[in-house]
Design a protein around this motif. Structure first.
Motif, PDB file in Angstrom:
ATOM      1  N   VAL A  98       8.114  14.827   3.825  1.00  0.00           N
ATOM      2  CA  VAL A  98       8.513  15.034   5.223  1.00  0.00           C
ATOM      3  C   VAL A  98       8.415  13.725   6.017  1.00  0.00           C
ATOM      4  O   VAL A  98       9.255  13.435   6.872  1.00  0.00           O
ATOM      5  CB  VAL A  98       7.674  16.185   5.844  1.00  0.00           C
ATOM      6  N   GLU A  99       7.414  12.911   5.701  1.00  0.00           N
ATOM      7  CA  GLU A  99       7.270  11.623   6.408  1.00  0.00           C
ATOM      8  C   GLU A  99       8.361  10.652   5.989  1.00  0.00           C
ATOM      9  O   GLU A  99       8.865   9.879   6.808  1.00  0.00           O
ATOM     10  CB  GLU A  99       5.904  11.011   6.123  1.00  0.00           C
ATOM     11  N   LEU A 100       8.704  10.702   4.708  1.00  0.00           N
ATOM     12  CA  LEU A 100       9.768   9.813   4.216  1.00  0.00           C
ATOM     13  C   LEU A 100      11.088  10.144   4.893  1.00  0.00           C
ATOM     14  O   LEU A 100      11.826   9.256   5.341  1.00  0.00           O
ATOM     15  CB  LEU A 100       9.916   9.965   2.693  1.00  0.00           C
ATOM     16  N   ILE A 101      11.365  11.460   4.978  1.00  0.00           N
ATOM     17  CA  ILE A 101      12.640  11.909   5.562  1.00  0.00           C
ATOM     18  C   ILE A 101      12.659  11.649   7.065  1.00  0.00           C
ATOM     19  O   ILE A 101      13.701  11.330   7.639  1.00  0.00           O
ATOM     20  CB  ILE A 101      12.859  13.405   5.239  1.00  0.00           C
ATOM     21  N   HIS A 102      11.494  11.725   7.689  1.00  0.00           N
ATOM     22  CA  HIS A 102      11.416  11.476   9.132  1.00  0.00           C
ATOM     23  C   HIS A 102      11.877  10.059   9.469  1.00  0.00           C
ATOM     24  O   HIS A 102      12.573   9.821  10.447  1.00  0.00           O
ATOM     25  CB  HIS A 102       9.977  11.699   9.627  1.00  0.00           C
ATOM     26  N   ARG A 103      11.502   9.098   8.608  1.00  0.00           N
ATOM     27  CA  ARG A 103      11.892   7.711   8.895  1.00  0.00           C
ATOM     28  C   ARG A 103      13.306   7.398   8.401  1.00  0.00           C
ATOM     29  O   ARG A 103      14.051   6.676   9.066  1.00  0.00           O
ATOM     30  CB  ARG A 103      10.892   6.749   8.269  1.00  0.00           C
ATOM     31  N   GLY A 143       0.832  -1.211   0.000  1.00  0.00           N
ATOM     32  CA  GLY A 143       0.000   0.000   0.000  1.00  0.00           C
ATOM     33  C   GLY A 143       0.859   1.250   0.000  1.00  0.00           C
ATOM     34  O   GLY A 143       1.912   1.289  -0.644  1.00  0.00           O
ATOM     35  N   VAL A 144       0.429   2.262   0.756  1.00  0.00           N
ATOM     36  CA  VAL A 144       1.179   3.524   0.744  1.00  0.00           C
ATOM     37  C   VAL A 144       2.559   3.380   1.398  1.00  0.00           C
ATOM     38  O   VAL A 144       3.452   4.189   1.149  1.00  0.00           O
ATOM     39  CB  VAL A 144       0.395   4.668   1.429  1.00  0.00           C
ATOM     40  N   GLU A 145       2.742   2.333   2.197  1.00  0.00           N
ATOM     41  CA  GLU A 145       4.060   2.081   2.814  1.00  0.00           C
ATOM     42  C   GLU A 145       5.132   1.789   1.752  1.00  0.00           C
ATOM     43  O   GLU A 145       6.330   1.900   2.025  1.00  0.00           O
ATOM     44  CB  GLU A 145       3.985   0.892   3.776  1.00  0.00           C
ATOM     45  N   ALA A 146       4.678   1.412   0.551  1.00  0.00           N
ATOM     46  CA  ALA A 146       5.623   1.160  -0.551  1.00  0.00           C
ATOM     47  C   ALA A 146       6.436   2.411  -0.870  1.00  0.00           C
ATOM     48  O   ALA A 146       7.516   2.320  -1.466  1.00  0.00           O
ATOM     49  CB  ALA A 146       4.860   0.695  -1.785  1.00  0.00           C
ATOM     50  N   ALA A 147       5.914   3.576  -0.450  1.00  0.00           N
ATOM     51  CA  ALA A 147       6.607   4.846  -0.718  1.00  0.00           C
ATOM     52  C   ALA A 147       8.045   4.818  -0.186  1.00  0.00           C
ATOM     53  O   ALA A 147       8.957   5.358  -0.834  1.00  0.00           O
ATOM     54  CB  ALA A 147       5.840   5.992  -0.070  1.00  0.00           C
ATOM     55  N   TYR A 148       8.252   4.190   0.962  1.00  0.00           N
ATOM     56  CA  TYR A 148       9.608   4.126   1.525  1.00  0.00           C
ATOM     57  C   TYR A 148      10.550   3.394   0.570  1.00  0.00           C
ATOM     58  O   TYR A 148      11.704   3.782   0.385  1.00  0.00           O
ATOM     59  CB  TYR A 148       9.598   3.411   2.883  1.00  0.00           C
ATOM     60  N   GLY A 149      10.036   2.314  -0.030  1.00  0.00           N
ATOM     61  CA  GLY A 149      10.838   1.540  -0.977  1.00  0.00           C
ATOM     62  C   GLY A 149      11.182   2.354  -2.209  1.00  0.00           C
ATOM     63  O   GLY A 149      12.337   2.354  -2.667  1.00  0.00           O
ATOM     64  N   HIS A 150      10.192   3.064  -2.749  1.00  0.00           N
ATOM     65  CA  HIS A 150      10.444   3.890  -3.930  1.00  0.00           C
ATOM     66  C   HIS A 150      11.475   4.979  -3.600  1.00  0.00           C
ATOM     67  O   HIS A 150      12.355   5.284  -4.414  1.00  0.00           O
ATOM     68  CB  HIS A 150       9.138   4.548  -4.405  1.00  0.00           C
TER      69      HIS A 150
END
Lengths: 314, 292
Positions: B269-274, B229-236
């Motif tokens: 911002v969420e991607l960079i936070h993690r 789902g949207v968690e795939a964003a971290y992978g991309h």
């Protein structure tokens, strides 16, 4: 509207709404509402007979407490009490099997069919327990894509006094709405969605309602209500499973395209492409196209089928 | 941590102590049979004495037994309801509040093992999201030790633990775990687990600076991460970072395409936070006419 009498007539349709695919022998017979009502009647007659017998034993044992027969009445009480405990044990055993049935339904195998058939034949069962078993049967039929039967089961169960089974009322309505959309029982789907708005929903149920309502609105060309509060809807959709989230984004994209908002439409469609497989997106497109083939149900004149510049559905 | 006090993020030692003090126990056999034993004892007394009270006694005992059983069932239902509320807060990403509620609820769940496991899982997830990776690893291990090794949930939790270990630079532990899981993941026909495993491998390649290996995953990455789902964003986003490190000219299309995919699903911002290392990609935008 799908009527019970129509079950056998539509048996060889071969589409998603067919009740019994030709040549397939099923362990669990097709649902007949009259059977459910008869089973519930028999259950309640046996239950009340037990209760009256127990109360009679209590009354008699108290009435003859100072006489010689008191011991006999006590034995009578113990016998009836034992029978009552056995009755409840049957119910408890069936209630304990419900999670196992759910697990088997998830696998969609024949084991679930045979287990449900065995359980429904048991009697007496509490009304709530029996209705919960039929709820699992609706889940199984949904899994098997026998949508017309799902609508009939849900409608029959919801027409009964649910009692302790009211915990699954919202799920039954969701199944009914989703199956209704699949087998084009538009009125049934609409009625289920309206009823869902009156229920207290869990988060998962509320998300499923959002997905269903969006699909219903877009299929009917109600694009303005579908896009109302779009940012909030997108945030909520992000909490759904990947497939559901992607489908919701795709439906919203179609609505945005029809309302001449190409940027929003492109953004939503790109999200949908990342979340759904091409086959799932094809299903979304065909669902929208199928609704408007040959008829414009909502009477809206905004529904156009054209090819936009981007890789968009309509 | 008393309820009246302000909840403070627990240290790894506090987490270990809390979990050790609240190990799940099955329902007590004595408590299960107590109502029936009491009922039969009263019945025997009633048969032994010839008195009005003795005749009424079994009925009173029956009422007490029924009340006791229904009270116990009500209590379990109430705990399950509370657990569902906590899980919903976790889905809504109120991680601190979820952690507090789950922490406080845990002691009352020791007699209900199934709900206990779900709450510990919630605690692990929240600790992970709050970047308390040491505590999260402890909690994941607590759960994994109590599940069969090939159970879907155990595999999923092992993958989560490996990612937390990579975040803490426990590279050898993470590598051992991921190697051990490879066979299991292939045997499990679960797309979400496969996606999570693929993501964990990507994190490992990025953490160990093996960007070539990371980029080698690119052709199938969208397909494999889709079930997340949207968690795939971290992978991309991590793929964009790998492309960024490999490319001679930092402004290549590949980087922009992957970063665009990531930010479509989740704000930068969420991607960079993690993943703090993604900061170098912030501010990029998709080239005109680009396709996802």
């Amino acid at each position: 509207m799908v009527e019970p009498d129509g079950l056998s007539q539509s048996g060889d349709r071969g589409d998603g709404g067919s009740l019994k695919p030709p040549g397939v022998e099923l362990g669990l017979p097709a649902f007949v509402p009259a059977t459910l009502h008869r089973q519930l009647l028999v259950d309640s007659v046996i239950w009340w007979m037990f209760t009256f017998a127990l109360l009679a034993a209590l009354g008699l044992s108290l009435a003859v407490v100072d006489q010689q027969e008191s011991f006999g009445m006590l034995v009578c009480f113990v016998l009836f009490g034992g029978a009552w405990v056995l009755f409840n044990l049957t119910n408890a055993r069936v209630a304990q099997q419900l999670p196992q049935i759910t697990q088997l339904v998830e696998c969609g195998g024949r084991e679930a069919e045979s287990l449900i058939r065995n359980v429904t034949l048991r009697r007496p069962l509490h009304r709530g327990v029996r209705l919960l078993v039929y709820h699992r049967m609706a889940m199984l039929r949904y899994r098997q894509r026998r949508f017309a039967e799902v609508v009939v089961i849900c409608r029959s169960v919801l027409s009964c006094t649910l009692g302790p089974a009211r915990q699954v009322k919202a799920h039954l309505l969701i199944l009914m709405a989703e199956a209704g959309l699949e087998c084009r029982d538009w009125y049934g789907a609409w009625a289920a969605l309206v009823e869902l708005h009156r229920c207290r929903l869990s988060l998962a149920e509320a998300l499923r309602l959002l997905a269903l309502q969006t699909r219903y609105q877009v299929q009917f060309g109600d694009d303005h209500p579908a896009l109302y509060g779009i940012e909030h809807k997108m945030l909520m959709a992000d909490l759904m499973s990947a497939e559901q989230c992607g489908a919701t984004n795709a439906f919203l994209s179609i609505a945005a395209w029809r309302l001449d908002q190409p940027d929003l439409s492109r953004r939503l469609w790109e999200r949908a492409q990342l979340l759904c497989t091409p086959r799932q997106l094809e299903e979304v497109k065909s669902a929208v196209m199928a609704t408007h083939q040959g008829q414009n149900i909502s009477g809206s004149s905004t529904i156009t089928v054209s090819s936009p510049g981007i890789d968009c559905p309509v | 941590m008393a309820k009246s006090q302000v909840f403070q993020l627990p240290t790894p030692d506090q987490v270990a102590d809390h979990l050790a003090a609240n190990v799940p126990r099955g329902p007590s056999r004595l408590v299960s049979w107590l109502p029936m034993m009491a009922f039969f004892a009263v019945l025997v007394i009633s048969l032994a004495f010839d008195h009005v009270i003795a005749a009424v006694l079994p009925w009173m005992a029956l009422v007490v037994v029924l009340w006791f059983v229904s009270a116990r069932a009500r209590r379990v239902r109430r705990l399950e309801r509370q657990a569902v509320e906590v899980e919903e807060m976790a889905i809504l990403r109120y991680h601190l509040l979820t952690l507090e509620r789950a922490w406080q609820l845990l002691p009352s769940l020791v007699g209900v093992p199934s709900v206990h496991g779900r709450m510990v899982s919630c605690i692990a997830h929240c600790l992970d999201q709050l970047q308390l990776y040491d505590s999260a690893i402890l909690t994941y291990s607590f759960l994994i030790d109590r599940l069969p090794g090939d159970h879907d949930q155990a595999v999923r939790l092992s993958i989560e633990r490996s990612i937390a270990q990579l975040q803490m630079d426990h590279l050898a532990d993470a590598d051992d775990n991921l190697r051990g899981l490879r066979g299991l993941v292939l045997s499990i026909n679960n797309t979400v687990i496969n996606g999570a495993y693929q993501f964990a491998q990507l994190v490992q390649h990025v953490r160990t600076n093996h960007f070539e290996d990371a980029v080698a995953l690119a052709p199938v990455l969208v397909e494999q991460l889709r079930p997340l789902g949207v968690e795939a964003a971290y992978g991309h986003a991590l793929m964009a970072l790998s492309c960024h490190h490999l490319s001679d000219s930092p402004g290549t299309d590949e980087v922009d395409v992957w970063w665009h995919r990531a930010t479509l699903l989740m704000p930068a911002v969420e991607l960079i936070h993690r993943f703090g290392e993604l900061r170098v990609l912030d501010g990029r935008s998709m080239p005109p006419g680009g396709q996802v």
